[in-house]
Motif scaffolding. Sequence first.
Motif, PDB file in Angstrom:
ATOM      1  N   PHE A   1      -3.820  14.698  -2.719  1.00 17.97           N
ATOM      2  CA  PHE A   1      -3.305  13.501  -2.063  1.00 17.97           C
ATOM      3  C   PHE A   1      -4.006  12.263  -2.609  1.00 17.97           C
ATOM      4  CE2 PHE A   1      -7.055  14.437   0.455  1.00 17.97           C
ATOM      5  CZ  PHE A   1      -7.591  13.184   0.698  1.00 17.97           C
ATOM      6  N   GLY A   2      -3.359  11.146  -2.393  1.00 17.53           N
ATOM      7  CA  GLY A   2      -3.959   9.852  -2.686  1.00 17.53           C
ATOM      8  C   GLY A   2      -3.511   8.845  -1.645  1.00 17.53           C
ATOM      9  N   ARG A   3      -4.466   8.156  -1.013  1.00 18.58           N
ATOM     10  CA  ARG A   3      -4.157   7.093  -0.061  1.00 18.58           C
ATOM     11  C   ARG A   3      -4.534   5.763  -0.695  1.00 18.58           C
ATOM     12  NH1 ARG A   3      -0.464   8.627   2.358  1.00 18.58           N
ATOM     13  NH2 ARG A   3      -0.700   6.751   3.630  1.00 18.58           N
ATOM     14  N   ASN A   4      -3.717   4.740  -0.454  1.00 17.00           N
ATOM     15  CA  ASN A   4      -3.834   3.464  -1.185  1.00 17.00           C
ATOM     16  C   ASN A   4      -3.969   3.777  -2.670  1.00 17.00           C
ATOM     17  OD1 ASN A   4      -4.072   0.760  -1.839  1.00 17.00           O
ATOM     18  ND2 ASN A   4      -6.186   0.560  -1.129  1.00 17.00           N
ATOM     19  N   ILE A   5      -3.014   4.519  -3.168  1.00 16.34           N
ATOM     20  CA  ILE A   5      -3.105   5.128  -4.494  1.00 16.34           C
ATOM     21  C   ILE A   5      -3.254   4.102  -5.604  1.00 16.34           C
ATOM     22  CG2 ILE A   5      -0.592   5.225  -4.778  1.00 16.34           C
ATOM     23  CD1 ILE A   5      -3.145   7.926  -5.835  1.00 16.34           C
ATOM     24  N   THR A   6      -2.729   2.897  -5.424  1.00 20.78           N
ATOM     25  CA  THR A   6      -2.874   1.854  -6.447  1.00 20.78           C
ATOM     26  C   THR A   6      -4.112   0.990  -6.229  1.00 20.78           C
ATOM     27  OG1 THR A   6      -1.414   0.399  -5.168  1.00 20.78           O
ATOM     28  CG2 THR A   6      -0.389   1.757  -6.886  1.00 20.78           C
ATOM     29  N   ASN A   7      -4.919   1.346  -5.206  1.00 18.46           N
ATOM     30  CA  ASN A   7      -6.169   0.644  -4.906  1.00 18.46           C
ATOM     31  C   ASN A   7      -5.958  -0.845  -4.668  1.00 18.46           C
ATOM     32  OD1 ASN A   7      -8.924   0.891  -4.346  1.00 18.46           O
ATOM     33  ND2 ASN A   7      -9.512   0.255  -6.403  1.00 18.46           N
ATOM     34  N   GLU A   8      -4.905  -1.169  -3.906  1.00 17.05           N
ATOM     35  CA  GLU A   8      -4.650  -2.568  -3.559  1.00 17.05           C
ATOM     36  C   GLU A   8      -5.787  -3.106  -2.693  1.00 17.05           C
ATOM     37  OE1 GLU A   8      -1.924  -4.203  -4.708  1.00 17.05           O
ATOM     38  OE2 GLU A   8      -1.439  -2.346  -5.780  1.00 17.05           O
ATOM     39  N   LYS A   9      -6.185  -4.335  -2.953  1.00 13.59           N
ATOM     40  CA  LYS A   9      -7.180  -5.015  -2.127  1.00 13.59           C
ATOM     41  C   LYS A   9      -6.444  -6.082  -1.311  1.00 13.59           C
ATOM     42  CE  LYS A   9     -10.315  -7.484  -4.128  1.00 13.59           C
ATOM     43  NZ  LYS A   9     -11.513  -7.842  -4.918  1.00 13.59           N
ATOM     44  N   ASN A  10      -6.231  -5.773  -0.036  1.00 15.64           N
ATOM     45  CA  ASN A  10      -5.433  -6.636   0.824  1.00 15.64           C
ATOM     46  C   ASN A  10      -6.312  -7.387   1.808  1.00 15.64           C
ATOM     47  OD1 ASN A  10      -2.973  -5.742  -0.319  1.00 15.64           O
ATOM     48  ND2 ASN A  10      -2.956  -3.943   1.024  1.00 15.64           N
TER      49      ASN A  10
ATOM     50  N   GLU B   1       0.838  -1.191   0.000  1.00 17.73           N
ATOM     51  CA  GLU B   1       0.000   0.000   0.000  1.00 17.73           C
ATOM     52  C   GLU B   1       0.875   1.244   0.000  1.00 17.73           C
ATOM     53  OE1 GLU B   1      -3.569   1.629   2.822  1.00 17.73           O
ATOM     54  OE2 GLU B   1      -3.520  -0.522   2.388  1.00 17.73           O
ATOM     55  N   GLY B   2       0.414   2.277  -0.679  1.00 18.33           N
ATOM     56  CA  GLY B   2       1.202   3.494  -0.754  1.00 18.33           C
ATOM     57  C   GLY B   2       0.351   4.738  -0.859  1.00 18.33           C
ATOM     58  N   GLY B   3       0.979   5.877  -0.601  1.00 15.73           N
ATOM     59  CA  GLY B   3       0.304   7.160  -0.693  1.00 15.73           C
ATOM     60  C   GLY B   3       1.180   8.180  -1.397  1.00 15.73           C
ATOM     61  N   VAL B   4       0.544   9.185  -1.945  1.00 15.82           N
ATOM     62  CA  VAL B   4       1.237  10.243  -2.674  1.00 15.82           C
ATOM     63  C   VAL B   4       0.606  11.573  -2.306  1.00 15.82           C
ATOM     64  CG1 VAL B   4       1.780  11.207  -4.947  1.00 15.82           C
ATOM     65  CG2 VAL B   4       1.850   8.745  -4.611  1.00 15.82           C
TER      66      VAL B   4
ATOM     67  N   ARG C   1      -9.042   2.990  -2.225  1.00 16.56           N
ATOM     68  CA  ARG C   1      -8.309   4.199  -2.617  1.00 16.56           C
ATOM     69  C   ARG C   1      -9.155   5.438  -2.341  1.00 16.56           C
ATOM     70  NH1 ARG C   1      -6.257   3.748  -8.323  1.00 16.56           N
ATOM     71  NH2 ARG C   1      -8.490   3.568  -8.782  1.00 16.56           N
ATOM     72  N   VAL C   2      -8.511   6.445  -1.761  1.00 20.00           N
ATOM     73  CA  VAL C   2      -9.149   7.740  -1.542  1.00 20.00           C
ATOM     74  C   VAL C   2      -8.222   8.808  -2.110  1.00 20.00           C
ATOM     75  CG1 VAL C   2      -9.963   9.415   0.164  1.00 20.00           C
ATOM     76  CG2 VAL C   2     -10.375   6.971   0.523  1.00 20.00           C
TER      77      VAL C   2
END
Length: 801
Positions: A764-773, A745-748, A790-791
């Motif tokens: 901003f972007g949280r869970n920028i790649t929209n990973e489903k964990n 998971e990553g953010g930008v 992703r938000v």
Amino acid sequence: MSKVIFARKSLFLGAAVGALLCAGVASAQDAPVAAAPEAASGDGLQDIVVTAERRSENLQKVPLSVAVVGGEELRNFQTGGEDILSLAGRVPGLYAETTTGRIFPRFYIRGLGNIDFYLGASQPVSIIQDDVVLEHVVLKSNPVFDVNQVEVLRGPQGSLFGRNTTAGIIKFDTIRPSNEFSARASASYGSYNTVTFDGGIGGPIAGDVLSLRISALYQHRDDWVDNTYVAPATFPSTDGTVSPKKNAMGGFNEKDIRVQLLYTPDSDFSLLLSAHKRDYDGTSTIFHRGALKKGSNDISAEPRDRIALDEAQNNPQAYKTSGGQLKMNYDFGPVALTSITAVEGALGYSRGDTDGGAGVNFPFSVAPAVPAPNGFGQSQGNLRGLTQFTQELRLASDGDGPFKWQIGGMYFDQRDVTEFYQRTYFLLPNQPTYNPNNFVRLHDVNTSWAIFGQASYQVTPALTITAGGRITEDKKQTRLVRSVLNATGKTDMFPVTAPRFVELKDTQPSWDISALYEVSPDFSIYARVARGFRGPTIQGRSAVFNSAFTTAQSETIVSWEGGFKSKLFNDTLRFNASAFYYTVNDIQLNGNDSNGNGVLFNADKAKAYGMEADLDLRPIRNLTLTAGLSLLHSEIKDKRVFAQACSLNGVLVCTVQDPIVSRNPADGKTTPGITYYGPNTTYFAQIDGNPLPNAPKYTVDFTGRYDLPISDSGKVFIATDWNLQGYTNLVLYKTKEFYANGNFEGGVKVGYTGGNGDWEIALFGRNITNEKNLKGVIENYMAAVFNEPRVVGISFSGKLH
């Protein structure tokens, strides 16, 4: 597609580990890790001051493993509406999750935690907020806002803070009132109508004598998960749940306020009075039934924003908490006296469709039976009322001499009334199994007292020895106030032979000894050995299934660790590392009974070893990088202990990889291997040698920020943060399904800061790649719990001073 994802994760892991190794031989287990770094406004890194030993000290001089996350870093993680769980994966050695919504976070440090979802569950990780221990799981979920700093103390902490803890402490320190005016606020808006506001304002209100600070948090997210269940005429919802319904669940409203008043009539005396209040409502955890298929760990086919639920009114939950404290300090000159008196309270409920789907969509048949709807389940936990009272007195030496000491005592008293409701209570009255008496009420009391002390002596200018000790008595009581009755209210269903009142008590010592040796002003090594214990525990929720309470006796831990701390290259690199080994005797574990209810038991022991490392690096003036790495190997050691495995209607639904036995319900006898004796057959897996649940084999964190000055007072910046989690077993036994591996998971954040850092606007972007964990499971329903979606959005922050 899977090969691309694997390559991406492997590239990230290699880059982050490479950054750690290339930074040199030094240590940083105490640097702010996996958090978006502050703007690189200077040439070097700033010193970090911590209160890990109840006095302000440079982090690099503290002889234990402490990780620090600054308030701004934490707010960056929570921009997208996240809560306290956002710390997971941002600090090496720390993991957090929940299967009961935002009101029940569970924390794990170095693999030690508790997977039990019981409202009265004991956890080996303590939460300390403004010097007050928050013991009950609902209190642990208190939102953190207007925070100055978060410290994570890894390893047993029994000498100074609150309750004993075998795993460690997460310590939140909010911004306190001062005699200088200051105000700060951060606000954001993003996907799903996610709104966050976190702010505080304060300053003097009566000269230099009286100062005030008011802090507030507001978070909101719209419901965004659709309930797609279309009920056939023959199987309508039995409790009146309305479906199909668009945007039926997933949202929340969080409203919090804190007021602090500081009285300082002179330089020797201070009195801090604070009060806080929380009002929360939202959605309990959503379990996606059948997201896991037998023999596979692949969850990609299950949509995160759609689910078919036939019961539980779309998983509502709501809680209110409040509390306050009075903290007094008096400086007598050579010694200082501190008194902390605090009261906390909570009440609320959480309801959920625990089978995670509509029974009619998962028919069950064992030849020659006819397929029928299968697996109806819902439950609700009510905290009718909770009060926690704590009193601490501490006397500490004052000054900078070679000998420093602290002594003190603490009293803890927690009382609650808790109820548990099961499915037939919620059915419509026209249903044949409707039972308005299908709930239990429990009264829990937990009292504890402790006497503690710590001393440190600077033997030479380079060597400091520190030792601490504590004696603690911990007593727990659980009384069954009301048991389940039959539908007519005339027959008590609780076993006649089972006790309705259970009391457990234990008195144990805790201690720690450490040494810190300063090889040079920039490089130190340390070693520490510590003993801690977690008091006995009672599991009373099983009474709702007409089963006797289960209990576990105290667990004890002895932990060894060593490491080094450094700040090199003209303060442009801080890189620390620690290695540890521990043994937990009589470790408390939680499995399931035939109803999926938690059952407490002790295993002989658990052993673990590993390391944590992290760094801060400022290679050039406007670039800051951080990286963190944790490695962990843990094992449960007890050949006699078996945990109930995944079964539904007597069928083993997952692929168990441990030795297994089958239990015949007719005579209670067990047989090695998988043998079906009928719909009530149960299966038990041997867990000897398995890793602790929710104990990642490794975690990797990386952050970076680059600032590009475009004027005398303004900068454009880009910041990013990423974390990767290795193999993590989610239950006590090993399967092909119930684990996470490679969660990523990553953010930008991209924006502009002006006014010499006084304000900022950013995208901003949280869970920028929209990973489903995969974050959790309900075993018998092969149900999955997912991470946040992703938000993306816009944020603004500013401060006045």
